[in-house]
Design a protein around this motif. Structure first.
Motif, PDB file in Angstrom:
ATOM      1  N   ARG A 105       4.377   4.277   3.237  1.00 49.26           N
ATOM      2  CA  ARG A 105       4.553   3.158   2.303  1.00 49.26           C
ATOM      3  C   ARG A 105       4.774   1.884   3.075  1.00 49.26           C
ATOM      4  O   ARG A 105       5.360   1.891   4.132  1.00 49.26           O
ATOM      5  CB  ARG A 105       5.758   3.411   1.401  1.00 49.26           C
ATOM      6  N   SER A 126      -5.046   5.952  -1.154  1.00 48.17           N
ATOM      7  CA  SER A 126      -4.189   4.797  -0.947  1.00 48.17           C
ATOM      8  C   SER A 126      -4.212   3.945  -2.207  1.00 48.17           C
ATOM      9  O   SER A 126      -5.281   3.583  -2.703  1.00 48.17           O
ATOM     10  CB  SER A 126      -4.669   3.961   0.248  1.00 48.17           C
ATOM     11  N   SER A 160       0.277   5.279   0.350  1.00 42.76           N
ATOM     12  CA  SER A 160      -0.698   6.323   0.673  1.00 42.76           C
ATOM     13  C   SER A 160      -0.151   7.691   0.276  1.00 42.76           C
ATOM     14  O   SER A 160       0.972   8.052   0.646  1.00 42.76           O
ATOM     15  CB  SER A 160      -1.036   6.302   2.169  1.00 42.76           C
ATOM     16  N   SER A 162      -7.218   1.964  -6.277  1.00 47.54           N
ATOM     17  CA  SER A 162      -7.026   3.245  -5.587  1.00 47.54           C
ATOM     18  C   SER A 162      -8.248   3.514  -4.702  1.00 47.54           C
ATOM     19  O   SER A 162      -9.383   3.316  -5.133  1.00 47.54           O
ATOM     20  CB  SER A 162      -6.829   4.384  -6.589  1.00 47.54           C
ATOM     21  N   VAL A 215      -3.245   0.365  -3.683  1.00 49.93           N
ATOM     22  CA  VAL A 215      -2.938  -0.993  -3.218  1.00 49.93           C
ATOM     23  C   VAL A 215      -2.549  -1.849  -4.421  1.00 49.93           C
ATOM     24  O   VAL A 215      -3.301  -1.948  -5.392  1.00 49.93           O
ATOM     25  CB  VAL A 215      -4.133  -1.620  -2.485  1.00 49.93           C
ATOM     26  N   THR A 272       0.829  -1.200   0.000  1.00 46.29           N
ATOM     27  CA  THR A 272       0.000   0.000   0.000  1.00 46.29           C
ATOM     28  C   THR A 272       0.864   1.250   0.000  1.00 46.29           C
ATOM     29  O   THR A 272       1.813   1.362   0.786  1.00 46.29           O
ATOM     30  CB  THR A 272      -0.925   0.035   1.228  1.00 46.29           C
TER      31      THR A 272
END
Length: 249
Positions: A249, A217, A179, A205, A219, A177
């Motif tokens: 991160r 975020s 962010s 997203s 992913v 992930t």
């Protein structure tokens, strides 16, 4: 076991209390996280009422499409707990007292407490395999590729450990992930290019709002860590070019 094989599952949440909003479903997250860890990807989740013909029809559809089907709810002692008899009907097999389940429950309860309602929890499809319950005694059961678990989240979670060796999976599904302090529209085009260049990697997203500020975020999910790392590099490249703040991160 072929770790390169793909294994897919569906989750069938059974219960009027979920559909009415009186009870919040957390079992989907618990099951999906556990299945990902053993290399089984959840591809579909359905929530249906305690109605026999709907359970039977939905179950027959899902078990023909996926390697595994996990049902939650409807295996307790009350009149609306009809999952076990519905599974029996879906497979066209007898619904009867499971002798081992009856013995486990009889030993679990104090003398005089194993009443008719609790005895109902020993009724299952003929020759079902038991899923032992270390929390409250009442076992779940398995018929072919269908696994029926209770709806109480803490009990369901406690029963998964005993299932791990019974489920054949592939490589565990990994995730990363990133962010960002941004909005989706600012990164949509760049993120689409990364996804198009990596079609075998799942990239999602998800907007968030934290401490009064908006963010997104990203992913990245794959069975291959190298592919995750490659996508991460591509994403961080356009993030740096756009001077977008990385929150974590």
């Amino acid at each position: 076991m072929d770790k390169k094989a793909k294994f897919k599952a569906s989750i069938l949440i059974i219960g009027n209390e979920i559909l009415s909003g009186r009870t919040q479903d957390t079992n989907t997250s618990t099951l999906a996280t556990w299945l990902n860890s053993i290399g089984v990807k959840v591809e579909e989740v359905r929530v249906i009422p305690d109605v026999e013909n709907i359970i039977v029809e939905t179950l027959n559809l899902l078990r023909s499409k996926y390697d595994y089907v996990f049902t939650t709810g409807g295996i307790g002692p009350t009149h609306d707990d009809i999952t076990a008899q519905s599974v029996s009907k879906a497979f066209g097999i007898k619904y009867e007292v499971h002798k081992e389940a009856f013995r486990i429950l009889e030993e679990y309860y104090q003398p005089g407490e194993f009443n008719e309602g609790r005895q109902k929890m020993a009724w299952m499809p003929e020759n079902a395999n038991l899923i032992l319950n270390p929390t409250s005694g009442a076992p779940g059961f398995n018929v072919e590729n269908v696994y029926s678990l209770p709806g109480v989240p803490s009990i369901l979670k406690s029963m998964l450990g005993g299932l791990t060796n019974n489920i054949v999976g592939g490589e565990p599904i990994k995730s990363l992930t990133i962010s960002l302090r941004t909005v989706e529209s600012e990164i949509a085009s760049s993120l689409t290019k990364v996804q198009n260049n990596n079609l075998d990697v799942e990239i999602g997203s998800y907007p968030f709002f934290h401490a009064g500020k908006l963010g997104v975020s990203i992913v990245i999910r794959s069975e291959d860590q190298n592919k995750i790392d490659d996508c991460n590099s591509q994403i961080l490249k356009f993030v740096n070019e756009k001077k977008i703040e990385v929150v974590e991160r």
